[in-house]
Design an enzyme around this catalytic site. Structure first.
Site, PDB file in Angstrom:
ATOM      1  CE  LYS A  14      -2.431  -0.899   3.776  1.00 14.86           C
ATOM      2  NZ  LYS A  14      -1.943  -2.228   4.237  1.00 14.86           N
ATOM      3  NE  ARG A  89      -4.843  -1.385   9.662  1.00 23.24           N
ATOM      4  CZ  ARG A  89      -3.733  -0.819   9.180  1.00 23.24           C
ATOM      5  NH1 ARG A  89      -3.728   0.445   8.824  1.00 23.24           N
ATOM      6  NH2 ARG A  89      -2.639  -1.538   9.039  1.00 23.24           N
ATOM      7  NE  ARG A 128       6.954  -3.048   6.590  1.00 28.00           N
ATOM      8  CZ  ARG A 128       5.653  -2.784   6.481  1.00 28.00           C
ATOM      9  NH1 ARG A 128       5.171  -2.259   5.364  1.00 28.00           N
ATOM     10  NH2 ARG A 128       4.832  -3.069   7.458  1.00 28.00           N
ATOM     11  NE  ARG A 134       5.682  -0.771  10.365  1.00 25.61           N
ATOM     12  CZ  ARG A 134       4.558  -0.653   9.685  1.00 25.61           C
ATOM     13  NH1 ARG A 134       4.544  -0.016   8.537  1.00 25.61           N
ATOM     14  NH2 ARG A 134       3.450  -1.176  10.144  1.00 25.61           N
ATOM     15  NE  ARG A 145       1.313  -5.175  11.383  1.00 23.75           N
ATOM     16  CZ  ARG A 145       2.494  -5.130  10.762  1.00 23.75           C
ATOM     17  NH1 ARG A 145       3.524  -5.815  11.226  1.00 23.75           N
ATOM     18  NH2 ARG A 145       2.628  -4.415   9.678  1.00 23.75           N
TER      19      ARG A 145
END
Ligand code: AMP
Length: 191
Positions: A14, A89, A128, A134, A145
């Protein structure tokens, strides 16, 4: 205005595709995740509250993110449009977004849903995590998640399908290939 929601599971791309949309169509990027991470970094009360949810991979309460969005939409009255990234969301957020935009005679024009399988998502997020650091990109939080995505977020696809705005795009491929497929959906909306 041209208001686009970029939709998909965590790791579906995204953020990457939002950046390209913003550049090509001169839109304003709104990422609730980025905003919340800034608040955490600045150690604000909002950031401290958000972190208790984000560190576990849970959603920050609807009222909190809807308030942030409301402020942003009101502040940006005269722009060409928004790319909403990571918002809505939940169904309540989807309803709230339409309500906020309708105050200005606007609505969501297109919802680009990036379709990527779980294995690929998990692989991308772990990678990532190694690169960006992160803290929510670790295996345990990633699984939480994804669960949250399927339970609370994916019902929005039906919501937007009913409104005729949902566009499902294959999210596996090169960045350019995927953006080409997105452009094919958006270009006809731009006059
Ligand atoms: P993202 O950067 O979009 O992957 O978001 C990172 C985290 O921020 C999510 O796992 C949630 O904890 C929180 N978050 C971001 N956007 C929202 C939203 N629209 N509603 C609730 N929580 C959100």
């Amino acid at each position: 205005m041209l208001n686009i929601v970029i939709f998909g599971a965590p790791g579906s791309g995204k953020g990457t595709q939002s950046a390209k949309l913003v550049e090509k169509y001169a839109l304003k990027h709104v990422s609730t995740g980025d905003i919340l991470r800034e608040e955490i970094k600045a150690e604000t009360e909002l950031g401290k509250l958000a972190n208790t949810y984000m560190s576990k991979g849970h959603l920050v309460p609807d009222e909190v993110v809807i308030d942030i969005l409301n402020g942003l939409i009101e502040k940006n009255g005269t722009i060409k449009g928004f790319v909403f990234d990571g918002f809505p969301r939940t169904l309540s957020q989807g309803e709230a977004l339409s309500k906020m935009l309708s105050k200005h005679g606007e609505d969501v024009n297109a919802v680009i849903s990036l379709e990527v399988g779980d294995e690929e998502l998990i692989g991308r997020l772990l990678k990532r995590g190694e690169i960006s650091g992160r803290t929510d990109d670790n295996r345990e939080t990633i699984e939480a998640r994804l669960k949250v995505y399927y339970e609370q977020t994916s019902p929005l696809k039906e919501f937007y399908k009913e409104r005729g705005t949902l566009r499902e795009i294959d999210g596996v491929g090169s960045m350019e290939e995927i953006f080409q497929a997105i452009e094919n959906e958006i270009d006809p909306l731009v006059r």
